[in-house]
Design an enzyme around this catalytic site. Sequence first.
Site, PDB file in Angstrom:
ATOM      1  N   ASP A 238       0.840  -1.210   0.000  1.00 42.60           N
ATOM      2  CA  ASP A 238       0.000   0.000   0.000  1.00 42.60           C
ATOM      3  C   ASP A 238       0.872   1.257   0.000  1.00 42.60           C
ATOM      4  O   ASP A 238       0.633   2.197  -0.768  1.00 42.60           O
ATOM      5  CB  ASP A 238      -1.018  -0.014   1.163  1.00 42.60           C
ATOM      6  CG  ASP A 238      -0.412  -0.382   2.507  1.00 42.60           C
ATOM      7  OD1 ASP A 238       0.783  -0.739   2.563  1.00 42.60           O
ATOM      8  OD2 ASP A 238      -1.138  -0.306   3.523  1.00 42.60           O
ATOM      9  N   ASP A 262       1.191  -7.739 -10.284  1.00 39.05           N
ATOM     10  CA  ASP A 262       0.176  -7.450 -11.302  1.00 39.05           C
ATOM     11  C   ASP A 262      -0.389  -6.052 -11.077  1.00 39.05           C
ATOM     12  O   ASP A 262      -0.519  -5.262 -12.008  1.00 39.05           O
ATOM     13  CB  ASP A 262      -0.940  -8.501 -11.201  1.00 39.05           C
ATOM     14  CG  ASP A 262      -2.045  -8.246 -12.208  1.00 39.05           C
ATOM     15  OD1 ASP A 262      -1.721  -7.994 -13.387  1.00 39.05           O
ATOM     16  OD2 ASP A 262      -3.231  -8.280 -11.814  1.00 39.05           O
ATOM     17  N   ASP A 266       0.468  -2.116 -13.266  1.00 43.33           N
ATOM     18  CA  ASP A 266      -0.502  -1.299 -14.014  1.00 43.33           C
ATOM     19  C   ASP A 266      -0.395   0.152 -13.560  1.00 43.33           C
ATOM     20  O   ASP A 266      -0.426   1.081 -14.374  1.00 43.33           O
ATOM     21  CB  ASP A 266      -1.938  -1.817 -13.818  1.00 43.33           C
ATOM     22  CG  ASP A 266      -2.342  -2.831 -14.897  1.00 43.33           C
ATOM     23  OD1 ASP A 266      -1.447  -3.455 -15.503  1.00 43.33           O
ATOM     24  OD2 ASP A 266      -3.561  -2.988 -15.136  1.00 43.33           O
TER      25      ASP A 266
HETATM   26  C1  IPM Z   1      -1.075  -9.289 -16.849  1.00 46.35           C
HETATM   27  C2  IPM Z   1      -2.533  -9.632 -16.927  1.00 46.35           C
HETATM   28  C3  IPM Z   1      -2.725 -11.090 -16.568  1.00 46.35           C
HETATM   29  C4  IPM Z   1      -2.251 -11.279 -15.137  1.00 46.35           C
HETATM   30  C5  IPM Z   1      -4.152 -11.611 -16.731  1.00 46.35           C
HETATM   31  C6  IPM Z   1      -4.708 -11.330 -18.109  1.00 46.35           C
HETATM   32  C7  IPM Z   1      -4.249 -13.073 -16.411  1.00 46.35           C
HETATM   33  O1  IPM Z   1      -3.293  -8.790 -16.137  1.00 46.35           O
HETATM   34  O2  IPM Z   1      -0.289  -9.846 -17.633  1.00 46.35           O
HETATM   35  O3  IPM Z   1      -0.707  -8.452 -16.027  1.00 46.35           O
HETATM   36  O4  IPM Z   1      -3.032 -11.110 -14.190  1.00 46.35           O
HETATM   37  O5  IPM Z   1      -1.075 -11.599 -14.972  1.00 46.35           O
HETATM   38 MN    MN Z   2      -2.150  -7.232 -15.191  1.00 48.64          MN
END
Ligand code: IPM
Ligand code: MN
Length: 366
Positions: A238, A262, A266
Amino acid sequence: MKTYHLAIIPGDGIGPEVVAQGLKVLDAAGAKFGFKSERQSFDFGGTRYLKTGQVLSDDELNSLKSFDAIYLGAVGHPDVKPGILERGILLKLRFGLDQYINLRPVRLYQNVATPIKNKGPEHIDYVVVRENSGDVYTGEGEIKNKGTTNEIATQVMVYSYAQVERCLKYAFEYVMKRHAVLPWKNLSEEEKKAGFIGKLTLCGKNNVLTNVFGLWDRVMNEMSRQYPKVKIDYFHVDAMCIFLIEAPERFDVIVTTNMFGDIITDLAAVTQGGMGVAPSGNINPVGVSMFEPVHGSAPQFTGKGVANPLAAILTVKLMLEYLKEGKAAQAIDVAVQSVMLKMKSMLIGQMGYTTDQIGDMVVANI
Ligand code: IPM
Ligand code: MN
């Protein structure tokens, strides 16, 4: 001439369009630096699944093991229920080929807009080493009393010592490799004086997930004795979300678990200019690795020529680094940077050029 055998999985949506640009760039780099590739294309993805019901068979998976690398566009289809393609193709590839590292470099280039005020390319240049074989992704868990008001669903965060150890080993080695030539410029003066050349930050949650991060902490501390030049650091996930925005210059190499990795990548991708520019590699250091842009298939934009191919092109750069074509990788990086200077934006549909034009411009710069 050196020939690489590559498996190509263009996939769904904008996948094939961006992969076409990546391959154009790969060929240009090969022509200049003296290698070529022999490629075999595989139609795994939502489109095939809807036509034939096939996801990815064990034989298909095994047939990929003989390639030097795999290059993947994107898998995902709006008409397929969530989970089928993700588990059946993407995760089956990562797990089946034991690609236990998901390497996600985060770098803000010149002329690329970041939503973070007062941060520029000098602040955002780090790499996330996301563990790619364990955690809640393994599917361990169960559903009890399904469909009743007593339903209990569990999905377990699983890590073995061996998984943690091999991931941390890769991460420490990665820090050393990253700074073999140029000791990290963002270390503080004290850290430099203390003899450190790079930094490895563990992103965890050791105040709550005490079993799992107790293990990660312990192995990291033990292993750090073998890497006296690597400064080790720790943040809860966090807090990491705060600092990736407020002070990204604190980070050099971040190592983290699959699920946290993950999520934070992002967030990190947005700070580097969005999904249009974020590359990644699923690495098995002793097997076959697979390179893919972080973005998805963006089905609503398919065939419009608006997708940014730079993530896929930078993914080729990562693949070439892995194949030890460092000069070619570097040339792609430089070419991409000069194309970025001409683009209006990195965002889908706002680039000022079509997908194909951007690919051509990168080729011209190589
Ligand atoms: C990523 C994607 C994948 C993940 C999904 C599509 C399974 O979000 O490559 O980050 O969660 O790893
Ligand atoms: Mn992802």
